[in-house]
Design an enzyme around this catalytic site. Structure first.
Site, PDB file in Angstrom:
ATOM      1  N   ARG A  53      29.305  39.808  69.798  1.00  0.00           N
ATOM      2  CA  ARG A  53      29.629  41.165  70.263  1.00  0.00           C
ATOM      3  C   ARG A  53      28.485  41.630  71.160  1.00  0.00           C
ATOM      4  NH1 ARG A  53      28.405  45.084  66.063  1.00  0.00           N
ATOM      5  NH2 ARG A  53      26.722  45.635  67.468  1.00  0.00           N
ATOM      6  N   HIS A 110      28.686  48.295  68.434  1.00  0.00           N
ATOM      7  CA  HIS A 110      29.882  48.261  67.584  1.00  0.00           C
ATOM      8  C   HIS A 110      30.952  49.199  68.156  1.00  0.00           C
ATOM      9  CE1 HIS A 110      32.520  48.332  64.165  1.00  0.00           C
ATOM     10  NE2 HIS A 110      32.437  49.647  64.167  1.00  0.00           N
ATOM     11  N   TYR A 123      18.743  47.537  65.714  1.00  0.00           N
ATOM     12  CA  TYR A 123      18.766  46.494  64.676  1.00  0.00           C
ATOM     13  C   TYR A 123      18.745  45.064  65.237  1.00  0.00           C
ATOM     14  CZ  TYR A 123      23.826  47.042  65.627  1.00  0.00           C
ATOM     15  OH  TYR A 123      25.052  47.165  66.234  1.00  0.00           O
TER      16      TYR A 123
HETATM   17  C1  LIG Z   1      37.224  49.505  54.000  1.00  0.00           C
HETATM   18  C2  LIG Z   1      36.267  49.939  55.092  1.00  0.00           C
HETATM   19  N1  LIG Z   1      34.934  49.848  54.861  1.00  0.00           N
HETATM   20  C3  LIG Z   1      34.067  50.230  55.820  1.00  0.00           C
HETATM   21  C4  LIG Z   1      34.519  50.718  57.017  1.00  0.00           C
HETATM   22  C5  LIG Z   1      33.522  51.136  58.091  1.00  0.00           C
HETATM   23  N2  LIG Z   1      33.504  50.106  59.129  1.00  0.00           N
HETATM   24  C6  LIG Z   1      34.226  50.233  60.264  1.00  0.00           C
HETATM   25  S1  LIG Z   1      34.072  48.923  61.269  1.00  0.00           S
HETATM   26  C7  LIG Z   1      33.001  48.145  60.202  1.00  0.00           C
HETATM   27  C8  LIG Z   1      32.411  46.813  60.535  1.00  0.00           C
HETATM   28  C9  LIG Z   1      33.425  45.737  60.701  1.00  0.00           C
HETATM   29  O1  LIG Z   1      32.793  44.586  61.176  1.00  0.00           O
HETATM   30  P1  LIG Z   1      33.561  43.250  61.435  1.00  0.00           P
HETATM   31  O2  LIG Z   1      34.657  43.088  60.449  1.00  0.00           O
HETATM   32  O3  LIG Z   1      32.575  42.155  61.534  1.00  0.00           O
HETATM   33  O4  LIG Z   1      34.279  43.488  62.848  1.00  0.00           O
HETATM   34  P2  LIG Z   1      33.640  43.828  64.269  1.00  0.00           P
HETATM   35  O5  LIG Z   1      33.609  45.334  64.379  1.00  0.00           O
HETATM   36  O6  LIG Z   1      32.280  43.222  64.338  1.00  0.00           O
HETATM   37  O7  LIG Z   1      34.547  43.255  65.294  1.00  0.00           O
HETATM   38  C10 LIG Z   1      32.793  48.929  59.077  1.00  0.00           C
HETATM   39  C11 LIG Z   1      31.894  48.551  57.975  1.00  0.00           C
HETATM   40  C12 LIG Z   1      35.923  50.830  57.198  1.00  0.00           C
HETATM   41  N3  LIG Z   1      36.434  51.275  58.340  1.00  0.00           N
HETATM   42  N4  LIG Z   1      36.764  50.413  56.225  1.00  0.00           N
END
Ligand SMILES: Cc1ncc(C[n+]2csc(CCOP(=O)(O)OP(=O)(O)O)c2C)c(N)n1
Length: 378
Positions: A266, A270, A279
């Site tokens: 990425r 985010h 970070y």
């Molecule tokens: C159940 C839940 N826990 C936490 C969140 C907060 N949250 C939103 S995106 C994210 C990170 C997701 O990362 P990843 O699955 O690696 O996907 P990426 O965004 O890197 O593509 C988090 C923790 C959420 N939306 N839903």
């Protein structure tokens, strides 16, 4: 950059094998020269859309955005292998699939503006797209919930003997969610035509994958569920295409599900609410180098096939920027959805408490003037 990501990219044998999918000077099986160029142009259009999204957000035109810079191959390679009948149960970072499937930019931008053209009627969190025309199911904010919907849809397709493949997508972080376990359990037991893509972009917001999972790779999770799995260099558009094509063919032939880990990065934050320098410093710069950037790598490949020159590059960037500028400008001019529509689509007959709220809102509407058509052109 951190030694962790350098090691992952340089020493992983599966990745090294996948890189050889771009055989210098040789067209890949199943793809014509025109296909390859269309894939390259699709990746550029996605990147141009990302650049525009960032500007719209920073200038206050939209409140929030999510980009997928660096992950274009991980979308276009799949899009090229999907048929029009297939389904996409994505999360917020797969909009590139819609772009590649030909959804006009203005339909994506309508959602970012939450205007009257938005398929989600301005009710979703921005960057949680949906588009019926390409079977892109409305994305959920809650990580992982769509995985069980996808498994259910795939089981239904199997019972009904529909000739479709159901695809679903989850980030590296999302593989720790309970719903990943439920989805994979059903996939392993009932063997529906489901392909689960893990988009391992190495971070879940600020959490690196090494703190997410103790295993070396995420595709190894497939073994425990009895689901065949493969790890692919997600920045090699041909490798992504090959793995997807094979998995889709297996699914169509009744041979069941596949788990595909796409190893990528990425490059951006985010979301527009994140500052990744806090970070991970500037390690992301490495991933825009000619050796890693999926667009640069495809360009090298096209060059080796004598399908690329400077004039072509300039022309397709200009075309992409024009499409993106015209599409987003059109969206910016559209008015907000009618407030009254907030009360539609759930109840056949509005319960009294909600009817009261609607009446109060309409009474006070003049105190909160709505944006009029064409009022805030870009
Ligand atoms: C159940 C839940 N826990 C936490 C969140 C907060 N949250 C939103 S995106 C994210 C990170 C997701 O990362 P990843 O699955 O690696 O996907 P990426 O965004 O890197 O593509 C988090 C923790 C959420 N939306 N839903």
């Amino acid at each position: 950059m951190s030694s962790k990501s350098a090691n992952a990219s340089n020493t992983d044998p599966l990745l090294r094998a996948a890189v050889s999918n771009q055989k210098t000077g040789q067209l890949p099986e199943g793809l014509s020269a025109d296909d390859l160029k269309r894939m390259y142009e699709g990746m550029i259009l996605i990147r141009a859309y990302d650049e525009r999204q960032k500007k719209l957000q920073r200038s206050g035109r939209i409140g929030f955005c999510v980009t997928s810079t660096g992950e274009e191959a991980a979308q276009v390679g799949i899009g090229q292998a999907l048929s029009d009948k297939d389904w996409i149960f994505g999360y917020y970072r797969q909009y590139g699939l819609m772009i590649y499937k030909g959804v006009p930019i203005t339909e994506l931008a309508d959602h970012l503006f939450g205007n009257v053209g938005d398929f989600a009627k301005g009710r979703q969190m921005p960057a949680h797209y949906t588009n019926r025309k390409v079977n892109f199911v409305s994305s959920s904010s809650v990580i992982g919930t769509h995985l069980i919907h996808a498994a259910g849809a795939a089981m239904a397709a199997k019972y009904k003997k529909d000739d479709v493949v159901i695809t679903t997508y989850i980030g590296d972080g999302g593989t720790s969610a309970n719903d990943f376990h439920s989805c994979m359990t059903f996939a392993g037991v009932y063997k529906p035509p489901l392909v689960v893509f893990i988009v391992n972009n190495q971070y879940a917001i600020s959490q690196p994958v090494s703190k997410q999972c103790g295993a070396e790779t995420l595709h190894s999770k497939g073994v425990g569920y009895g689901v065949p799995a493969i790890r692919v260099d997600g920045n090699d558009v041909i490798a992504v295409y090959n793995a997807s094509r094979e998995a889709f063919a297996r699914a169509r032939a009744g041979e069941g599900p596949t788990l595909i880990e796409l190893f990528t990065y990425r490059v951006g934050p985010h979301s527009s609410s994140d500052d990744p320098t806090r970070y991970r410093g500037n390690e992301s710069d490495e991933w825009l180098s000619d050796e890693r950037d999926p667009i640069a790598r495809t360009r090298q490949y096209l060059k080796s096939l004598e399908l690329w020159d400077e004039a072509y590059e300039a022309r397709i960037w200009e075309e992409a920027q024009t499409k993106v500028n015209e599409g987003t400008t059109e969206s910016a001019k559209k008015p907000e959805p009618d407030w009254n529509s907030l009360f539609e689509d759930v109840y056949a007959e509005l319960p009294p408490a909600l009817a009261r709220q609607r009446d109060e809102l309409l009474e006070k509407e003049s105190e909160f003037p709505r944006q009029q058509e064409g009022e805030f052109p870009l």
